[in-house]
Structures are given as structure tokens and as C-alpha cells.
Design an enzyme around this catalytic site. Structure first.
Site, PDB file in Angstrom:
ATOM      1  N   ARG A  89       0.724  -1.187  -0.131  1.00 17.65           N
ATOM      2  CA  ARG A  89      -0.110  -0.040  -0.046  1.00 17.65           C
ATOM      3  C   ARG A  89       0.915   1.283  -0.075  1.00 17.65           C
ATOM      4  O   ARG A  89       0.364   2.316  -0.421  1.00 17.65           O
ATOM      5  CB  ARG A  89      -0.982  -0.006   1.088  1.00 17.65           C
ATOM      6  CG  ARG A  89      -2.091  -1.164   0.779  1.00 17.65           C
ATOM      7  CD  ARG A  89      -3.023  -1.332   1.961  1.00 17.65           C
ATOM      8  NE  ARG A  89      -2.698  -1.775   3.117  1.00 17.65           N
ATOM      9  CZ  ARG A  89      -2.497  -3.099   3.550  1.00 17.65           C
ATOM     10  NH1 ARG A  89      -2.860  -3.945   2.877  1.00 17.65           N
ATOM     11  NH2 ARG A  89      -1.911  -3.401   4.753  1.00 17.65           N
ATOM     12  N   GLU A 124       4.515  -9.735  14.847  1.00 20.60           N
ATOM     13  CA  GLU A 124       3.786 -10.361  15.765  1.00 20.60           C
ATOM     14  C   GLU A 124       3.712 -11.730  15.766  1.00 20.60           C
ATOM     15  O   GLU A 124       3.676 -12.434  16.703  1.00 20.60           O
ATOM     16  CB  GLU A 124       2.532  -9.780  16.296  1.00 20.60           C
ATOM     17  CG  GLU A 124       2.676  -7.992  16.454  1.00 20.60           C
ATOM     18  CD  GLU A 124       0.994  -7.577  16.816  1.00 20.60           C
ATOM     19  OE1 GLU A 124       0.393  -7.995  17.653  1.00 20.60           O
ATOM     20  OE2 GLU A 124       1.128  -6.373  16.302  1.00 20.60           O
TER      21      GLU A 124
END
Length: 191
Positions: free
Chosen positions: A72, A109
């Protein structure tokens, strides 16, 4: 720093940008409030406001490179680069660039990932901004910084359209400024 804290408080452009971002609950997995910027791209005025705010910020900073983080960051970076007279460098996921590349691994994560760029894409001492759509932990931006700095570039600032109110990853940015346009929408509805 958030744009509203940097002279743009109450700017209707920021409200238009925020309103144009769709929140998709539980995507791509349960518990995630996905900030979908594709709806921002469909609103030509809000999209133009986004580019204009970044261009206004960077046009007089002698930036020679805008580096966009896949995928993006590619939507905003080229327009900003053209407007300020800089080149655009795509920072890609592994295996998507032909030819010789250099890479930087980083922690997520939920695992590991890597960014790559072409060898020779950036020259020593070139002034760079890094653009992405959203910053959460700062891991991706930190990897992008390390990749560019390993080639002698000077990362001036990281910029994102959306950032968490207390950007958890700012400490990962090695003291470099972070410029964010808006806070995520829909978090209160989910929590």
C-alpha cells in the site's frame, strides 16, 4: 507526530481522509479491525487531500527519494515522489524484484518477514522519506530504514496515512520522526 498536532488541527481534509477509510471487522482474521484504504482511493478528493498534505510537508525538505513499502505504500509514494521531484523506490516482499537485491529481515507479531530493494536503487547521502499506509508496531518501517541506511541513505522521516494513537513502534524508528495523518477508525466499536 500526528498531522493534527502539527498545524493541521481542525483541517477538514483530515476529516475527509478519515471518513473515506472503511473499517472491516475481523479481517483478515478474528479480532482485527482492518483499515481499508481502498475506499480512500475511490474518493478522489480525499485521495488528493492525502497526497497534497504529504507533498506540502516534503516539498521543501530536499527529499531525493520516496521509498514505498509493499504494497500500500506503492499507492501513495509515486504520486508524492512525482510532485516533489524525487525518485520512487519500491521496497518489496521477497522474490518479487528481478536482478540483484539486498534485503532486511524483521519480526512480526506472528513471525518473520523481509523487505528487498534493488542493489544501487539508492545512493549514499540521498535524503529519503519512507511511506506506508499504516503503522502499528513499527517493525516494517524499522526494517525499511535499516535497508536504506545500509546503503548510506539518510532517512529523514517515515510517513503513514494511519497510525495508532500511541504508536507502539515509535521506539523502533531509531529516533527518526514519524508523520501520521489520521488515527484508525472503529477501534472503540470493537474493544
Amino acid at each position: 507526530m500526528f498531522a493534527a498536532e502539527n498545524g493541521l488541527k481542525g483541517d477538514p481534509r483530515l476529516e475527509a481522509i478519515s471518513a473515506a477509510i472503511r473499517v472491516v471487522p475481523n479481517f483478515p482474521k478474528k479480532g482485527i479491525m482492518f483499515q481499508d484504504i481502498t475506499t480512500l482511493l475511490l474518493d478522489h478528493k480525499a485521495f488528493k487531500h492525502t497526497i497534497d498534505i504529504f507533498v506540502d510537508r516534503y516539498k521543501d525538505m530536499q527529499i531525493s527519494v520516496v521509498a514505498g513499502v509493499e504494497a500500500r505504500g506503492f499507492l501513495f509514494g509515486p504520486s508524492i515522489a512525482l510532485a516533489i521531484g524525487a525518485k520512487f523506490i519500491p521496497l518489496r516482499k521477497p522474490g518479487k524484484l528481478p536482478g540483484k537485491v539486498i534485503s532486511e529481515s524483521y519480526e512480526l507479531e506472528y513471525g518473520h518477514d523481509r523487505l528487498e530493494m534493488h542493489v544501487g536503487a539508492v545512493e549514499p547521502r540521498e535524503r529519503v522519506i519512507i511511506i506506508d499506509d499504516l503503522v502499528a508496531t513499527g517493525g516494517t518501517l524499522s526494517a525499511a530504514m535499516s535497508l536504506l541506511e545500509s546503503q548510506g541513505a539518510e532517512v529523514v522521516e517515515c510517513a503513514c496515512v494511519i497510525g495508532l494513537p500511541e504508536v507502539k513502534g515509535q521506539h523502533k524508528l531509531k529516533g527518526k520522526p514519524l508523520y501520521v495523518l489520521v488515527e484508525p477508525s472503529g477501534l472503540d466499536e470493537f474493544c
